[in-house]
Each structure stands twice: as C-alpha cells, then as structure tokens.
Design a protein around this motif. Structure first.
Motif, short mmCIF file in Angstrom:
data_model
loop_
_atom_site.label_atom_id
_atom_site.label_comp_id
_atom_site.label_asym_id
_atom_site.label_seq_id
_atom_site.Cartn_x
_atom_site.Cartn_y
_atom_site.Cartn_z
N ILE A 44 -3.85 -33.01 -96.15
CA ILE A 44 -3.00 -33.33 -97.41
C ILE A 44 -4.16 -33.81 -98.70
CG2 ILE A 44 -1.28 -34.87 -98.69
CD1 ILE A 44 0.15 -34.79 -95.79
N TYR A 45 -4.87 -34.69 -98.33
CA TYR A 45 -6.07 -35.03 -99.52
C TYR A 45 -6.67 -33.91 -99.81
CZ TYR A 45 -9.14 -38.21 -101.89
OH TYR A 45 -10.05 -38.87 -102.60
N TRP A 46 -7.21 -33.17 -98.85
CA TRP A 46 -7.87 -32.05 -99.49
C TRP A 46 -7.19 -30.94 -100.22
CZ3 TRP A 46 -13.05 -30.97 -98.66
CH2 TRP A 46 -13.53 -29.38 -99.00
N ALA A 47 -5.68 -30.72 -99.87
CA ALA A 47 -5.19 -29.88 -100.87
C ALA A 47 -4.72 -30.66 -101.82
CB ALA A 47 -3.84 -29.56 -99.97
N ASN A 48 -4.28 -31.80 -102.17
CA ASN A 48 -3.62 -32.41 -103.36
C ASN A 48 -4.31 -33.85 -103.24
OD1 ASN A 48 -2.50 -32.93 -105.51
ND2 ASN A 48 -0.28 -33.03 -104.62
N SER A 61 -2.13 -36.50 -74.24
CA SER A 61 -1.06 -37.08 -75.22
C SER A 61 -1.66 -38.08 -76.20
CB SER A 61 0.02 -37.56 -74.58
OG SER A 61 0.60 -36.39 -73.74
N ALA A 62 -2.36 -39.05 -75.53
CA ALA A 62 -3.20 -40.10 -76.24
C ALA A 62 -4.08 -39.48 -77.35
CB ALA A 62 -3.90 -41.01 -75.43
N TYR A 63 -4.86 -38.36 -77.25
CA TYR A 63 -5.82 -37.83 -78.24
C TYR A 63 -4.96 -37.27 -79.25
CZ TYR A 63 -9.45 -38.52 -74.43
OH TYR A 63 -10.23 -39.06 -73.48
N ILE A 64 -4.03 -36.52 -78.90
CA ILE A 64 -3.40 -35.74 -79.92
C ILE A 64 -2.52 -36.87 -80.90
CG2 ILE A 64 -1.44 -34.24 -80.05
CD1 ILE A 64 -1.98 -32.84 -77.74
N VAL A 65 -1.83 -37.87 -80.19
CA VAL A 65 -1.05 -38.80 -80.89
C VAL A 65 -2.00 -39.71 -81.97
CG1 VAL A 65 0.21 -40.97 -80.63
CG2 VAL A 65 0.83 -38.82 -79.31
N GLY A 66 -3.20 -39.95 -81.26
CA GLY A 66 -4.23 -40.51 -82.01
C GLY A 66 -4.97 -39.94 -83.17
N ALA A 67 -5.21 -38.80 -82.97
CA ALA A 67 -5.67 -37.92 -83.95
C ALA A 67 -4.62 -37.32 -84.94
CB ALA A 67 -6.49 -36.79 -83.16
N LEU A 68 -3.74 -37.01 -84.80
CA LEU A 68 -2.87 -36.31 -85.56
C LEU A 68 -2.50 -36.75 -87.09
CD1 LEU A 68 -1.03 -33.55 -85.87
CD2 LEU A 68 0.96 -34.91 -84.94
N PRO A 69 -2.22 -38.02 -87.07
CA PRO A 69 -1.92 -38.91 -88.47
C PRO A 69 -3.22 -38.75 -89.38
CG PRO A 69 -1.23 -40.13 -86.61
CD PRO A 69 -1.98 -39.37 -85.94
N PHE A 70 -4.53 -38.86 -88.96
CA PHE A 70 -5.61 -38.83 -89.61
C PHE A 70 -6.03 -37.53 -90.17
CE2 PHE A 70 -6.25 -42.40 -86.81
CZ PHE A 70 -6.38 -43.40 -87.59
N MET A 71 -5.49 -36.50 -89.17
CA MET A 71 -5.93 -35.02 -89.41
C MET A 71 -4.75 -34.72 -90.57
SD MET A 71 -6.31 -33.22 -85.58
CE MET A 71 -6.09 -31.60 -86.35
N VAL A 72 -3.52 -34.94 -90.67
CA VAL A 72 -2.70 -34.61 -91.54
C VAL A 72 -2.98 -35.32 -93.03
CG1 VAL A 72 -0.08 -35.10 -92.12
CG2 VAL A 72 -0.86 -34.21 -89.83
#
Length: 323
Positions: A280-284, A265-276
């Motif tokens: 988004i930056y890659w797409a637009n 849970s800590a890995y997912i919560v910590g990495a999800l904002p940066f992945m999103v």
C-alpha cells in the motif's frame, strides 16, 4: 505527545507485559511429571541405550549458555568470535562490525529520504543493521551444525570399526579426519593437529566441543575421557552413542514434519501485515504517510508490532519441542 512521553508509554506497556508473563507463566505440572518418570526410568533401567541417553541429556543440560557467554568466553567479543567460527565462514569481527554499520546507515538514509522521519529512520536502521548480520550468522551456524550432526554418527561408526580392528584411538581419529568430508572432517583434522603439536587428546577434544557447542560432541568427549580413566569396551559404548544420535535425528525429522503446518501458518500470519503495508505504501505513499509523523498512529503501529511479535513468539513456542 512528544517522544519522551511516547518512550515512557512504551516502557510502561513492556513492564506490564513482563509482569503479566512472570505472574502467569509457570512450570507445567504434566511436563514435570513426565520428566520425573523419565529420570526414574533412566536411574533403574539396565539397558545400555537408556544409560547412554541419560548421560546425553545430562550433557545437554550442562551445555546451556549463561548470559552472553558462549562456550566459556569471557567477553562479548570472544563470544562473537566463537559464533563467527561456528558459522564455518572466514568472517572476522571487524568485517562483521563494518557490515552491521554499513547496512544500518544505508537503511537509515534511504528511509529518511523517503519518509523524513529522523528518529524512525535511526531506529529502523539500528534494528536492521544489528539484526540482519546476526540472523545471517545464526543461519550459517545452524546450517553447519545440522551438517555436522548428520555426518557425526557415520564418524562414530568409523571409529567403532577402527577400534574393533585393533587401531588405537588417535589413529582412528586420523582416519575419520581424512575419510569424512564436510564439517566433521574439518573438526577432526583440527583435533589431530592439536594432538600432533603435543596437546592431550582430552584437551584437544574439549577445545572442539567448546567451539561447536553441541551436546552430541560434548558427550562424545565425556565418553572418551571416562573410558581412558576407567577402561571398558569403548567400541560398544560408541556404537550405542551412534544409535542414540540416529534415533534423535529421526525424532527431529518427525517433529519437523508434524509441526510444518503450524510453522507455515505462523510465517504467513506474521509476514502478511508487513507485506500489505509495504504494498500500500508503495502504491499510494500519501495514504500511509501519517504513520511516520502522527504520534497517535506511531503509538498504534508500535503497539500492533508488539502484539504481532507476541503472537509469533507464542506460535513458535507451541511448535518448539525439546528432544
């Protein structure tokens, strides 16, 4: 808001956070009570296993590093050299520095060409250039230490069998060096080589203990040193030590299994904002380009990064147990 004001604002935020942590973080009464009960049990118990475990905990407390020093090193360069040695790789300090500078410059140049933000590019480049090699060395140190601790009880059992068959300690060390593969065999071969060139067994063992930095091997050295001075049944003591080390390894595996869900849970919560953010930056890129030039958005992004880091550290603390 200029960069000086931004720096002062971040310094003020970090200072307030540090003061708040110092004000509210204190020793746990429950843990202190449990520690005192354990010390009383170890002090008055007649069990050999309890006595061995008590000495092992004392060795763990004595081997905690202070400041930047590692295993008694006198400078940061010596500490870095010891860390590179513990990784088990043939890396040198020069190679480590070149890799850090090269990674940092590459990341900074690529980010500057993409965003045009000079200070942000330099900050991210320094962060990744200093952090990535450090993490790589830590990963290899942890991997080699785990491999050593996994086979170390087998080495001790082999020592016990050799001692019970009548062999001297130095001969049993040679047997372990030739029979046990991996990091255990490498370290024991180094011990035997030092003894062959004229160094005492205690000194040879202590050099290896300082380089490894593990409490298990430190207690092994203490056991051999005390036995050579006072006498006693060394085979029985080492057999109890091997049993304690195996139980510690089993407890670590149980804790890892029980805390795996929280860690995921800590890995997912910590990495999800940066992945999103990256997707988004890659797409637009234009949609998020203001984060690199607008002072208000930069402050908001840094604040969010700090709070995310605090949350990850708190979750890591919650699933961290001292054995």
């Amino acid at each position: 808001m200029n960069f000086l004001q931004l720096g002062l604002l971040l310094f003020g935020i970090l200072t307030v956070m540090g003061l708040a942590y110092a004000a509210f973080a204190g020793p746990s009464a429950a843990k202190e009570g449990a520690r005192r009960l354990q010390s009383v049990r170890y002090r008055h118990s007649e069990s050999t296993v309890d006595k061995v475990e008590s000495q092992l905990k004392k060795a763990i407390a004595a081997r905690r590093p202070k400041m930047h020093r590692v295993a008694g090193s006198t400078s940061r360069m010596d500490a870095l050299a010891l860390r590179l040695h513990r990784s088990g790789k043939s890396w040198t300090i020069t190679q480590y520095i070149y890799a850090s500078v090269g990674i940092g410059l590459t990341v900074a140049v690529l980010l500057f060409l993409k965003s045009g933000a000079l200070f942000l590019s330099l900050g991210v480049g320094i962060l990744i250039g200093a952090g990535l090699p450090h993490l790589a060395v830590n990963f290899n140190i942890k991997k080699r230490t785990n491999a050593f601790n996994a086979r170390f009880p087998d080495a001790i059992e082999l020592l016990v069998r050799g001692l019970r068959s009548g062999l001297p300690v130095t001969e049993t060390l040679t047997v372990v060096a030739s029979e046990i593969p991996g990091p255990v065999g490498e370290e024991f071969r180094a011990i035997v080589d030092r003894i062959k060139v004229g160094r005492s067994m205690e000194e040879s063992l202590q050099v290896t203990a300082d380089r490894l930095g593990t409490p298990e091997f430190q207690f092994f050295c203490i056991t051999l040193a005390i036995q050579r001075e006072t006498g006693g049944n060394l085979a029985e003591t080492l057999s109890n030590l091997a049993d304690v080390l195996r139980k510690r390894a089993q407890m670590k595996l149980k804790i890892r299994a029980m805390s795996s869900e929280s860690k995921a849970s800590a890995y997912i919560v910590g990495a999800l904002p940066f992945m999103v953010f990256a997707m988004i930056y890659w797409a637009n890129p234009k949609y998020l380009s203001a984060f690199f030039v607008d002072d208000r958005l930069i402050v908001a992004g840094i604040g969010g990064f700090i709070w995310m880091g605090i949350g990850v550290l708190i979750m890591a603390k919650m699933v961290s147990f001292e054995i």
